[in-house]
Design a protein around this motif. Structure first.
Motif, PDB file in Angstrom:
ATOM      1  N   THR A 185     -35.417   3.965 -48.519  1.00  0.00           N
ATOM      2  CA  THR A 185     -36.322   2.973 -47.931  1.00  0.00           C
ATOM      3  C   THR A 185     -35.548   1.848 -47.263  1.00  0.00           C
ATOM      4  O   THR A 185     -35.841   1.462 -46.121  1.00  0.00           O
ATOM      5  CB  THR A 185     -37.253   2.392 -49.015  1.00  0.00           C
ATOM      6  N   LEU A 186     -34.534   1.318 -47.952  1.00  0.00           N
ATOM      7  CA  LEU A 186     -33.731   0.220 -47.414  1.00  0.00           C
ATOM      8  C   LEU A 186     -32.966   0.647 -46.167  1.00  0.00           C
ATOM      9  O   LEU A 186     -32.899  -0.106 -45.181  1.00  0.00           O
ATOM     10  CB  LEU A 186     -32.756  -0.274 -48.481  1.00  0.00           C
ATOM     11  N   VAL A 187     -32.393   1.848 -46.200  1.00  0.00           N
ATOM     12  CA  VAL A 187     -31.620   2.346 -45.055  1.00  0.00           C
ATOM     13  C   VAL A 187     -32.488   2.458 -43.816  1.00  0.00           C
ATOM     14  O   VAL A 187     -32.154   1.925 -42.747  1.00  0.00           O
ATOM     15  CB  VAL A 187     -30.972   3.712 -45.389  1.00  0.00           C
ATOM     16  N   ASP A 188     -33.619   3.132 -43.933  1.00  0.00           N
ATOM     17  CA  ASP A 188     -34.429   3.381 -42.739  1.00  0.00           C
ATOM     18  C   ASP A 188     -35.180   2.132 -42.279  1.00  0.00           C
ATOM     19  O   ASP A 188     -35.406   1.964 -41.074  1.00  0.00           O
ATOM     20  CB  ASP A 188     -35.392   4.541 -43.000  1.00  0.00           C
ATOM     21  N   TYR A 189     -35.536   1.266 -43.203  1.00  0.00           N
ATOM     22  CA  TYR A 189     -36.142  -0.005 -42.799  1.00  0.00           C
ATOM     23  C   TYR A 189     -35.134  -0.838 -42.007  1.00  0.00           C
ATOM     24  O   TYR A 189     -35.459  -1.374 -40.940  1.00  0.00           O
ATOM     25  CB  TYR A 189     -36.604  -0.775 -44.033  1.00  0.00           C
ATOM     26  N   SER A 190     -33.903  -0.919 -42.506  1.00  0.00           N
ATOM     27  CA  SER A 190     -32.862  -1.716 -41.834  1.00  0.00           C
ATOM     28  C   SER A 190     -32.499  -1.125 -40.479  1.00  0.00           C
ATOM     29  O   SER A 190     -32.353  -1.852 -39.494  1.00  0.00           O
ATOM     30  CB  SER A 190     -31.608  -1.795 -42.714  1.00  0.00           C
ATOM     31  N   ILE A 191     -32.375   0.190 -40.424  1.00  0.00           N
ATOM     32  CA  ILE A 191     -32.031   0.834 -39.151  1.00  0.00           C
ATOM     33  C   ILE A 191     -33.165   0.663 -38.151  1.00  0.00           C
ATOM     34  O   ILE A 191     -32.930   0.449 -36.955  1.00  0.00           O
ATOM     35  CB  ILE A 191     -31.685   2.317 -39.383  1.00  0.00           C
ATOM     36  N   GLY A 192     -34.400   0.731 -38.608  1.00  0.00           N
ATOM     37  CA  GLY A 192     -35.537   0.482 -37.720  1.00  0.00           C
ATOM     38  C   GLY A 192     -35.478  -0.904 -37.115  1.00  0.00           C
ATOM     39  O   GLY A 192     -35.738  -1.092 -35.915  1.00  0.00           O
ATOM     40  N   ARG A 193     -35.116  -1.900 -37.931  1.00  0.00           N
ATOM     41  CA  ARG A 193     -34.997  -3.276 -37.430  1.00  0.00           C
ATOM     42  C   ARG A 193     -33.874  -3.381 -36.395  1.00  0.00           C
ATOM     43  O   ARG A 193     -33.993  -4.087 -35.381  1.00  0.00           O
ATOM     44  CB  ARG A 193     -34.731  -4.240 -38.589  1.00  0.00           C
ATOM     45  N   GLN A 194     -32.768  -2.680 -36.648  1.00  0.00           N
ATOM     46  CA  GLN A 194     -31.656  -2.704 -35.699  1.00  0.00           C
ATOM     47  C   GLN A 194     -32.039  -2.030 -34.382  1.00  0.00           C
ATOM     48  O   GLN A 194     -31.671  -2.503 -33.297  1.00  0.00           O
ATOM     49  CB  GLN A 194     -30.439  -1.998 -36.304  1.00  0.00           C
ATOM     50  N   THR A 244     -26.761   7.624 -38.057  1.00  0.00           N
ATOM     51  CA  THR A 244     -26.477   7.070 -39.388  1.00  0.00           C
ATOM     52  C   THR A 244     -27.615   7.399 -40.348  1.00  0.00           C
ATOM     53  O   THR A 244     -27.389   7.841 -41.483  1.00  0.00           O
ATOM     54  CB  THR A 244     -26.290   5.547 -39.303  1.00  0.00           C
ATOM     55  N   SER A 245     -28.844   7.198 -39.890  1.00  0.00           N
ATOM     56  CA  SER A 245     -30.013   7.530 -40.714  1.00  0.00           C
ATOM     57  C   SER A 245     -30.070   9.018 -41.020  1.00  0.00           C
ATOM     58  O   SER A 245     -30.287   9.424 -42.176  1.00  0.00           O
ATOM     59  CB  SER A 245     -31.300   7.093 -40.001  1.00  0.00           C
ATOM     60  N   ILE A 246     -29.868   9.832 -40.007  1.00  0.00           N
ATOM     61  CA  ILE A 246     -29.938  11.287 -40.193  1.00  0.00           C
ATOM     62  C   ILE A 246     -28.885  11.755 -41.183  1.00  0.00           C
ATOM     63  O   ILE A 246     -29.166  12.533 -42.114  1.00  0.00           O
ATOM     64  CB  ILE A 246     -29.782  12.014 -38.845  1.00  0.00           C
ATOM     65  N   LEU A 247     -27.647  11.297 -41.017  1.00  0.00           N
ATOM     66  CA  LEU A 247     -26.560  11.759 -41.867  1.00  0.00           C
ATOM     67  C   LEU A 247     -26.714  11.276 -43.309  1.00  0.00           C
ATOM     68  O   LEU A 247     -26.414  12.017 -44.252  1.00  0.00           O
ATOM     69  CB  LEU A 247     -25.213  11.307 -41.292  1.00  0.00           C
ATOM     70  N   ILE A 248     -27.170  10.029 -43.484  1.00  0.00           N
ATOM     71  CA  ILE A 248     -27.357   9.521 -44.850  1.00  0.00           C
ATOM     72  C   ILE A 248     -28.476  10.294 -45.549  1.00  0.00           C
ATOM     73  O   ILE A 248     -28.305  10.765 -46.685  1.00  0.00           O
ATOM     74  CB  ILE A 248     -27.668   8.018 -44.830  1.00  0.00           C
ATOM     75  N   ASN A 249     -29.619  10.435 -44.879  1.00  0.00           N
ATOM     76  CA  ASN A 249     -30.756  11.127 -45.499  1.00  0.00           C
ATOM     77  C   ASN A 249     -30.457  12.593 -45.771  1.00  0.00           C
ATOM     78  O   ASN A 249     -30.691  13.099 -46.871  1.00  0.00           O
ATOM     79  CB  ASN A 249     -31.995  10.987 -44.619  1.00  0.00           C
ATOM     80  N   GLN A 289     -40.068  12.454 -44.374  1.00  0.00           N
ATOM     81  CA  GLN A 289     -41.035  11.418 -44.022  1.00  0.00           C
ATOM     82  C   GLN A 289     -40.322  10.177 -43.470  1.00  0.00           C
ATOM     83  O   GLN A 289     -40.733   9.607 -42.461  1.00  0.00           O
ATOM     84  CB  GLN A 289     -41.881  11.049 -45.238  1.00  0.00           C
ATOM     85  N   THR A 290     -39.249   9.760 -44.125  1.00  0.00           N
ATOM     86  CA  THR A 290     -38.521   8.594 -43.631  1.00  0.00           C
ATOM     87  C   THR A 290     -37.796   8.903 -42.323  1.00  0.00           C
ATOM     88  O   THR A 290     -37.700   8.048 -41.442  1.00  0.00           O
ATOM     89  CB  THR A 290     -37.498   8.091 -44.672  1.00  0.00           C
ATOM     90  N   LEU A 291     -37.308  10.147 -42.186  1.00  0.00           N
ATOM     91  CA  LEU A 291     -36.651  10.532 -40.936  1.00  0.00           C
ATOM     92  C   LEU A 291     -37.624  10.476 -39.763  1.00  0.00           C
ATOM     93  O   LEU A 291     -37.236  10.113 -38.647  1.00  0.00           O
ATOM     94  CB  LEU A 291     -36.056  11.940 -41.057  1.00  0.00           C
ATOM     95  N   SER A 292     -38.874  10.837 -39.995  1.00  0.00           N
ATOM     96  CA  SER A 292     -39.850  10.789 -38.904  1.00  0.00           C
ATOM     97  C   SER A 292     -40.000   9.364 -38.388  1.00  0.00           C
ATOM     98  O   SER A 292     -40.186   9.140 -37.187  1.00  0.00           O
ATOM     99  CB  SER A 292     -41.214  11.322 -39.372  1.00  0.00           C
TER     100      SER A 292
END
Length: 481
Positions: free
Chosen positions: A57-66, A82-87, A134-137
């Motif tokens: 949640t924190l990763v994708d929320y932060s990346i969305g803001r960026q 970054t999001s894809i590789l972490i998830n 779901q978060t990747l979408s």
């Protein structure tokens, strides 16, 4: 926490009362309650894995803001990857580490080189494949500028962890579910009643159909060398209905529960065993996953726009990846490849988009041609499910071989007497599904046609069946994925 448990029967009313009678005047409080309830729901299995959901949640929320504040395309791609590789990294480690390690050792052993490597005792977090996608979408849609990134962390956390569909879907798109957390919800009696109907039907599918079929499917698959071919075929059919009743039952309960709280989730199953070809089957089976792969993998690869070789390549990629998503076993990969082989002739002849309507629409019975197509498609599907259910490829091929080596007879009355209860239940289930196939789900379509007294009797008969014909409790199959 299982939907078909006493724990959930206590949990749901408490959350419902708090949601509509305590936090109903404040949207943020309602969303915060959903987050707290969802973390409790998930932590009921193993609280340690709550950190994974929070981290994702924190990763994708932060990346969305960026992504919102970044115009440089190179940096935007870096954030996306970054999001894809972490998830996918977390998913790959927990779900596939031992598979790749064992396959690597086996490959070198095949060429005469022995490698000593020990497997890790890794526990697979429940539902990781679902909430990861779901978060990747969200990140992908924000990157493509199809969705405005959220600045509401609580709403985003509720979207990621929403308890009705957290562990086995439907896999919701951020474009569909996330905006629903921004809007004030008011209690809708009609929607809530409809949700209760769908929960009831989902429980019937799971407890009466899936759990009863599981008892015999497990018995036959686990001792397949002891049975005749005709019984092995019945075992494959039992598993076919087990996995449908189990997974679509979960989806029905998830969708119905969401409606109690004022949310709409996407439809995940649409009477797939009444399909007239494999293309129609895959439009009706696990719709949320199949459309996810279509939009985020198949179309970016070129879809069906290229030449014949590209179409063949993309078809096999999408089905094999779908198979591998289901589990770290070669059986799932072969299952995916087999379905690709089924689907390919339809795509190459441009017949994969046939049968977009409901079979025998407006009629009681299908035509002979429709019946033949449905039975053929069902037979191909049953055959493919053998690989899905088998312990390994050797077991799958032995199971299929034994069907033909010792065929037995389908005319022996003793076979049907042994399984008569579950066969009668399946017949009733199929009849209800057939008569209600033009609706969102069967019992709502049937019940709403009837008068209130008849509807009352119908729903209570289902409740009685759940009580008296429940099978031995089985975990939901898709929890392992």
């Amino acid at each position: 926490m299982l939907f078909n448990s006493i724990d959930f029967a206590v949990f749901l009313p408490i959350v419902f009362i708090l949601y509509w009678f305590v936090t109903n005047t404040n949207l943020k409080l309602q969303n915060l309650l959903i987050v707290a309830a969802s973390y409790l729901f998930y932590g009921w299995w193993d609280w340690r894995f709550l950190s994974l959901i929070l981290f994702s949640t924190l990763v994708d929320y932060s990346i969305g803001r960026q992504l919102m504040s970044e115009d440089n395309q190179g940096k935007r791609k870096l954030y996306l990857w970054t999001s894809i590789l972490i998830n996918l990294g977390f998913l790959g480690f927990f779900k596939y580490y031992n598979f790749f390690q064992e396959s690597f050792v086996d490959a070198f052993s095949f060429f005469g080189t022995k490698i000593n490597a020990s497997s890790l005792d890794i526990v697979l977090p429940v539902g990781i494949s679902f909430y990861t996608f779901q978060t990747l979408s969200y990140t992908i849609d924000v990157y493509k500028r199809k969705l405005e990134p959220t600045t509401d962390f609580i709403a985003f956390s509720a979207f990621v962890s929403f308890f009705p569909q957290l562990v086995a879907g439907p896999i919701e798109r951020a474009t569909h579910l996330l905006p629903q957390f921004y809007k004030k919800r008011t209690f809708d009696y009609t929607k809530a009643v409809d949700g209760m109907r769908q929960i009831l039907w989902g429980l019937f599918k799971k407890i009466v159909i899936a759990d009863n079929c599981a008892q015999y499917a497990n018995q036959i698959f686990n001792n397949s060398e002891s049975y005749s071919g005709s019984t092995l075929v019945l075992g494959a059919i039992f598993f076919t209905f087990q996995i449908y009743g189990d997974f679509s039952g979960y989806s029905d309960i998830a969708i119905g529960t969401s409606r109690l709280f004022g949310f709409d989730l996407m439809k995940n199953f649409s009477f797939p065993y009444f399909s007239r070809n494999i293309g129609e089957f895959w439009r009706r089976w696990h719709i949320s996953l199949n459309t996810w792969f279509r939009d985020y993998l198949y179309i970016p690869l070129g879809g069906s726009r290229g030449g014949t070789s590209m179409k063949i390549r993309n078809t096999f990629i999408i089905f094999i990846v779908s198979g591998f998503w289901h589990g770290a076993n070669w059986t799932f990969i072969v299952w995916g490849a087999l379905n690709a082989a089924y689907f390919l002739p339809l795509m190459l002849t441009n017949n994969n988009r046939n049968h977009l309507d409901t079979v025998a629409k407006g009629k009681i019975l299908p035509s002979f041609n429709e019946l033949f197509m449905m039975l053929t498609t069902f037979g191909l599907t049953v055959f493919a499910w053998i690989f899905f259910r088998a312990d390994n490829l050797g077991h799958a091929f032995q199971y299929i071989s034994d069907i033909f080596k010792h065929p037995g007879s389908f005319l022996l009355l003793s076979i049907y007497l042994k399984y008569q209860t579950v066969l009668i239940l399946l017949t009733v289930f199929l009849l209800i599904e057939w008569l209600g196939r033009e609706g969102e789900f069967a019992i709502a379509e049937l019940g709403l046609r009837w008068s209130r007294p008849l509807r009352f009797i119908f729903y209570n008969v289902i409740i009685v069946c759940i009580y008296f014909f429940s099978g031995s409790e089985q975990e939901f199959i898709y929890f392992q994925f």
